[in-house]
Design a protein around this motif. Structure first.
Motif, PDB file in Angstrom:
ATOM      1  N   MET A 154       0.815  -1.215   0.000  1.00 46.79           N
ATOM      2  CA  MET A 154       0.000   0.000   0.000  1.00 46.79           C
ATOM      3  C   MET A 154       0.854   1.272   0.000  1.00 46.79           C
ATOM      4  N   PHE A 155       2.089   1.184   0.474  1.00 45.68           N
ATOM      5  CA  PHE A 155       3.008   2.314   0.326  1.00 45.68           C
ATOM      6  C   PHE A 155       3.254   2.581  -1.157  1.00 45.68           C
ATOM      7  N   VAL A 156       3.478   1.526  -1.922  1.00 47.22           N
ATOM      8  CA  VAL A 156       3.717   1.668  -3.365  1.00 47.22           C
ATOM      9  C   VAL A 156       2.474   2.260  -4.030  1.00 47.22           C
ATOM     10  N   VAL A 157       1.318   1.684  -3.748  1.00 46.44           N
ATOM     11  CA  VAL A 157       0.066   2.164  -4.337  1.00 46.44           C
ATOM     12  C   VAL A 157      -0.200   3.608  -3.906  1.00 46.44           C
ATOM     13  N   GLY A 158      -0.047   3.893  -2.623  1.00 41.21           N
ATOM     14  CA  GLY A 158      -0.268   5.253  -2.117  1.00 41.21           C
ATOM     15  C   GLY A 158       0.674   6.264  -2.744  1.00 41.21           C
ATOM     16  N   SER A 159       1.903   5.859  -3.025  1.00 42.82           N
ATOM     17  CA  SER A 159       2.862   6.759  -3.671  1.00 42.82           C
ATOM     18  C   SER A 159       2.447   7.052  -5.114  1.00 42.82           C
ATOM     19  N   VAL A 160       1.960   6.044  -5.808  1.00 42.73           N
ATOM     20  CA  VAL A 160       1.485   6.252  -7.185  1.00 42.73           C
ATOM     21  C   VAL A 160       0.283   7.189  -7.174  1.00 42.73           C
ATOM     22  N   TRP A 161      -0.626   6.997  -6.222  1.00 38.88           N
ATOM     23  CA  TRP A 161      -1.794   7.876  -6.143  1.00 38.88           C
ATOM     24  C   TRP A 161      -1.386   9.290  -5.740  1.00 38.88           C
ATOM     25  N   ALA A 162      -0.398   9.432  -4.869  1.00 43.03           N
ATOM     26  CA  ALA A 162       0.097  10.756  -4.494  1.00 43.03           C
ATOM     27  C   ALA A 162       0.732  11.442  -5.705  1.00 43.03           C
ATOM     28  N   TYR A 163       1.425  10.666  -6.519  1.00 36.76           N
ATOM     29  CA  TYR A 163       1.976  11.211  -7.763  1.00 36.76           C
ATOM     30  C   TYR A 163       0.831  11.723  -8.642  1.00 36.76           C
ATOM     31  N   ALA A 164      -0.214  10.928  -8.798  1.00 32.46           N
ATOM     32  CA  ALA A 164      -1.364  11.335  -9.608  1.00 32.46           C
ATOM     33  C   ALA A 164      -1.976  12.615  -9.061  1.00 32.46           C
ATOM     34  N   TYR A 165      -2.099  12.693  -7.739  1.00 27.59           N
ATOM     35  CA  TYR A 165      -2.644  13.903  -7.109  1.00 27.59           C
ATOM     36  C   TYR A 165      -1.766  15.109  -7.451  1.00 27.59           C
ATOM     37  N   THR A 166      -0.458  14.935  -7.360  1.00 27.90           N
ATOM     38  CA  THR A 166       0.483  16.023  -7.622  1.00 27.90           C
ATOM     39  C   THR A 166       0.402  16.495  -9.081  1.00 27.90           C
ATOM     40  N   VAL A 167       0.319  15.552  -9.999  1.00 25.31           N
ATOM     41  CA  VAL A 167       0.220  15.922 -11.422  1.00 25.31           C
ATOM     42  C   VAL A 167      -1.037  16.751 -11.658  1.00 25.31           C
ATOM     43  N   TYR A 168      -2.166  16.301 -11.146  1.00 23.34           N
ATOM     44  CA  TYR A 168      -3.410  17.029 -11.394  1.00 23.34           C
ATOM     45  C   TYR A 168      -3.517  18.306 -10.567  1.00 23.34           C
ATOM     46  N   LYS A 169      -2.825  18.373  -9.455  1.00 23.51           N
ATOM     47  CA  LYS A 169      -2.775  19.620  -8.688  1.00 23.51           C
ATOM     48  C   LYS A 169      -2.010  20.671  -9.492  1.00 23.51           C
ATOM     49  N   GLU A 170      -0.900  20.261 -10.110  1.00 20.89           N
ATOM     50  CA  GLU A 170      -0.131  21.189 -10.939  1.00 20.89           C
ATOM     51  C   GLU A 170      -0.928  21.624 -12.168  1.00 20.89           C
ATOM     52  N   LYS A 171      -1.770  20.735 -12.682  1.00 19.77           N
ATOM     53  CA  LYS A 171      -2.622  21.080 -13.822  1.00 19.77           C
ATOM     54  C   LYS A 171      -3.809  21.956 -13.394  1.00 19.77           C
ATOM     55  N   LYS A 172      -4.052  22.011 -12.072  1.00 17.94           N
ATOM     56  CA  LYS A 172      -5.198  22.742 -11.509  1.00 17.94           C
ATOM     57  C   LYS A 172      -6.524  22.202 -12.061  1.00 17.94           C
ATOM     58  N   LYS A 173      -6.614  20.860 -12.098  1.00 15.94           N
ATOM     59  CA  LYS A 173      -7.800  20.209 -12.660  1.00 15.94           C
ATOM     60  C   LYS A 173      -8.338  19.131 -11.728  1.00 15.94           C
ATOM     61  N   HIS A 174      -8.832  19.492 -10.589  1.00 16.25           N
ATOM     62  CA  HIS A 174      -9.548  18.597  -9.668  1.00 16.25           C
ATOM     63  C   HIS A 174      -8.756  17.364  -9.237  1.00 16.25           C
ATOM     64  N   PRO A 175      -7.592  17.536  -8.642  1.00 17.41           N
ATOM     65  CA  PRO A 175      -6.777  16.369  -8.259  1.00 17.41           C
ATOM     66  C   PRO A 175      -7.488  15.443  -7.271  1.00 17.41           C
ATOM     67  N   TYR A 176      -8.274  16.013  -6.367  1.00 16.08           N
ATOM     68  CA  TYR A 176      -8.986  15.188  -5.384  1.00 16.08           C
ATOM     69  C   TYR A 176      -9.906  14.196  -6.092  1.00 16.08           C
ATOM     70  N   TRP A 177     -10.687  14.680  -7.045  1.00 16.66           N
ATOM     71  CA  TRP A 177     -11.661  13.813  -7.716  1.00 16.66           C
ATOM     72  C   TRP A 177     -10.989  12.808  -8.647  1.00 16.66           C
ATOM     73  N   VAL A 178      -9.884  13.201  -9.265  1.00 18.16           N
ATOM     74  CA  VAL A 178      -9.151  12.273 -10.133  1.00 18.16           C
ATOM     75  C   VAL A 178      -8.651  11.090  -9.295  1.00 18.16           C
ATOM     76  N   VAL A 179      -8.037  11.389  -8.142  1.00 15.83           N
ATOM     77  CA  VAL A 179      -7.504  10.312  -7.305  1.00 15.83           C
ATOM     78  C   VAL A 179      -8.646   9.509  -6.664  1.00 15.83           C
ATOM     79  N   CYS A 180      -9.741  10.157  -6.307  1.00 10.20           N
ATOM     80  CA  CYS A 180     -10.910   9.399  -5.806  1.00 10.20           C
ATOM     81  C   CYS A 180     -11.368   8.385  -6.846  1.00 10.20           C
ATOM     82  N   CYS A 181     -11.405   8.789  -8.101  1.00  5.16           N
ATOM     83  CA  CYS A 181     -11.812   7.865  -9.178  1.00  5.16           C
ATOM     84  C   CYS A 181     -10.825   6.714  -9.303  1.00  5.16           C
TER      85      CYS A 181
END
Length: 177
Positions: A133-160
């Protein structure tokens, strides 16, 4: 000696370049392709790191859930509630706090690893599962970071992403039991 370190650097440079190519690809894809790619990356990451993950003790096949629980309740908790709460706690809050700490400026990977570590540490089914789950959580944190930088709803992208992952796990549990 010099030839060995040059070879070593070359390998690391090639790995770094491939990671940057994947990162650039992910940053320029549409949201559906991004979500599907992240799910694929998370599974590939776990597979590639499985020799390391297997070094940690397991609970001898004990399930992290009560098989007698209502399947409907497991579906609601795992696919709806857990992604909403865990994405808030372990990606949004952790990464947003890390982004406010001056030391972490231009070091997004540290926030990603902290988020992954906290996420993994909260999944205490077994030490092996925590590393998984550390590996999975890190990948999801990466996804959150990418979409946060894009300013395009990172919370909802990672929830999906989280919900799709948990739905796949739910379906697999149904087929096993």
């Amino acid at each position: 000696m010099g030839g060995y370190s040059g070879c070593k650097k070359s390998i690391f440079d090639r790995i770094k370049n491939r990671i940057l190519k994947v990162h650039n690809y992910l940053c320029n894809t549409d949201v559906v392709t991004f979500i599907l790619s992240i799910i694929l990356i998370q599974y590939l990451s776990v597979i590639l790191l499985s020799p390391l993950i297997m070094l940690f003790p397991d609970n001898n096949g004990a399930a992290p859930f009560d098989p007698e629980e209502s399947k409907r309740l497991m579906l609601i908790l795992g696919v709806v509630i857990a992604p909403l709460i865990e994405t808030l706690l372990y990606q949004k809050i952790v990464i947003d706090i890390c982004d406010k700490i001056k030391f972490f400026n231009n070091k997004k990977f540290i926030g990603i690893l902290i988020s992954g570590a906290i996420f993994g540490s909260r999944h205490t089914y077994s030490p092996q599962y925590m590393v998984h789950m550390f590996v999975v959580g890190s990948v999801w944190a990466y996804a959150y970071t990418v979409y946060k930088e894009k300013k395009k709803h990172p919370y909802w992208v990672v929830c999906c992403i989280h919900a799709i992952n948990n739905f796949i796990a739910f379906i697999m549990l149904l087929t096993i039991s």
